[in-house]
Design an enzyme around this catalytic site. Structure first.
Site, PDB file in Angstrom:
ATOM      1  N   GLU A 102      89.222  25.776 -77.373  1.00 11.15           N
ATOM      2  CA  GLU A 102      88.939  26.897 -78.271  1.00 11.15           C
ATOM      3  C   GLU A 102      87.637  26.667 -79.027  1.00 11.15           C
ATOM      4  O   GLU A 102      86.892  27.599 -79.290  1.00 11.15           O
ATOM      5  CB  GLU A 102      90.099  27.076 -79.262  1.00 11.15           C
ATOM      6  CG  GLU A 102      90.122  28.432 -79.948  1.00 11.15           C
ATOM      7  CD  GLU A 102      89.234  28.519 -81.187  1.00 11.15           C
ATOM      8  OE1 GLU A 102      88.924  29.649 -81.597  1.00 11.15           O
ATOM      9  OE2 GLU A 102      88.844  27.469 -81.748  1.00 11.15           O
ATOM     10  N   ASP A 132      92.252  21.154 -79.798  1.00 13.39           N
ATOM     11  CA  ASP A 132      90.906  20.580 -79.750  1.00 13.39           C
ATOM     12  C   ASP A 132      90.245  20.800 -81.112  1.00 13.39           C
ATOM     13  O   ASP A 132      90.598  21.730 -81.842  1.00 13.39           O
ATOM     14  CB  ASP A 132      90.074  21.173 -78.616  1.00 13.39           C
ATOM     15  CG  ASP A 132      89.856  22.674 -78.749  1.00 13.39           C
ATOM     16  OD1 ASP A 132      90.832  23.375 -79.030  1.00 13.39           O
ATOM     17  OD2 ASP A 132      88.712  23.148 -78.557  1.00 13.39           O
TER      18      ASP A 132
END
Length: 385
Positions: free
Chosen positions: A140, A75
């Site tokens: 994250e 991500d």
């Protein structure tokens, strides 16, 4: 056994606009690559009320111990104003020996280096005594609620044994090889609300100004000397990040005032001990000023330290051999997903140079990417053979 080139894979991963919490298809793509290498894979989608669902990937090759795990995230943060970029951030480009694109630095290139290193290792070591795992999250950069934390819970339930973990966060300040992270400070955020008594500014004796009270409290918080640091950690530090008084009139003493602060604390403290210390201050000052308060805390992680072991020193020696720099064992910086993984495995962080992460024209040196892949491959070689 197919060999995967790190640059080719990094480019392919960057093309997915996988802005937290949307995976944009990147997990399925990566899963397919790993299956071709022989990994058994599982895409884990986790949900929690109040948060967006997130896709994560756990893959394992082999069933023997020891189990060496690479961990990271695919991500990314938003690119910001695309017009500020010299390229389309999701159409990776090579300029002046650097790969440019959102996520090039943090941390799709490291994930590509993991996979490439594994493919090279397997091409020469079809049978090795152990297992290799990958934990890849899509949460994250976001709330970190439905990501690695929940994957770790899943692995605990499955009684999956991890013997060592390497997280590929960009740990180096300026040059590849400078720094390994062996721990991180804890992070606690507090949102403080003070409730006074509204009134006319010309008649302050008829009111109780919460702004005066909150200033006293924040001054006392900033004056706290938590500690002097330790051999492994910086001193604990508090920073005020927001002060807000919702008042549209200049001649009205407000009814309430708010402030937000964040504390990065070392392993001399826990979030519980810090909350206890702060609550005493809030209670003391508010009692003295006949006001009320509300405090909301959010803990992003506790301080932790992985005591260096033979694997840590082996990795340090490999990095030195390839980069000609002996990396410092450090605990500086923010938090990482190792704060969750540490509950099931010892580990460390080592990745690329972090200078351009989250910036416009985020980039990674092609030389660094190649050397990082070599480092990861040599780590596997030394760990298993």
């Amino acid at each position: 056994m197919p060999k995967i080139k790190e640059l080719q894979l990094a480019k392919a991963l960057i093309k997915f606009p996988s802005i937290t919490p949307n995976d944009a298809g990147v997990m399925k793509f990566l899963e397919k690559k790993l299956k071709k290498l022989g990994f058994k894979t599982k895409i884990l989608t986790f949900k929690e009320k109040g948060f967006q669902p997130v896709k994560n990937l756990y893959a394992r090759l082999g069933s023997k111990t020891p189990n060496f795990m690479f961990a990271g995230h695919v991500d990314i943060v938003p690119p910001g104003n695309i017009k500020d970029w010299t390229i389309n951030p999701f159409r990776p480009s090579i300029k002046n020996g650097h790969l440019i694109g959102r996520g090039a630095n943090d941390m799709k290139s490291s994930v590509a280096a993991f996979v490439s290193a594994v493919s090279t290792f397997l091409s020469k070591n079809k049978k090795f005594n152990g297992s290799i795992s990958l934990l890849i999250t899509g949460d994250e950069e976001g709330d970190a609620v439905n990501g690695t934390k929940k994957v770790v819970d899943y692995l605990k339930k499955k009684r999956e044994k991890i013997n060592f973990c390497l997280v590929g966060e960009p740990t180096n300040p300026n040059k590849l090889g400078e720094m390994i992270k062996i721990g991180r400070r804890g992070s606690l955020t507090g949102k403080l609300s003070i409730f006074g008594l509204q009134g006319h500014v010309a008649y302050p004796h008829r009111a109780n100004n919460p702004s005066t009270i909150i200033i006293k409290i924040l001054k006392e918080l900033k004056d706290i000397k938590f500690d002097k640091g330790t051999k492994d950690f910086q001193p604990t530090n508090l920073e005020v990040t927001k002060i807000n008084i919702d008042n549209t009139a200049d001649n009205v003493i407000p009814a309430s005032a708010e402030a937000t602060f964040n504390i990065r604390f070392n392993n001399k403290h826990s979030s519980k001990s810090i909350k206890k210390k702060l609550n005493k201050i809030f209670e003391k000052i508010n009692k003295k000023n006949r006001s009320k308060f509300k405090i909301e805390y959010r803990v992003s992680g506790e301080a932790f330290l992985t005591k260096p072991n033979k694997t840590t020193f082996m990795i340090q020696n490999i990095i030195k051999k390839i980069t000609k720099i002996k990396p410092k064992l450090s605990t500086t910086g923010g938090t990482s997903d190792l704060r969750f993984i540490k509950t099931i495995s010892p580990g460390l962080e080592f990745g690329l140079v972090g200078k351009t992460m989250h910036k416009v024209d985020e980039a990674v040196s092609l030389k660094d990417l190649k050397n990082l892949t070599r480092i990861y491959k040599n780590i596997l070689q030394n760990y298993f053979i």
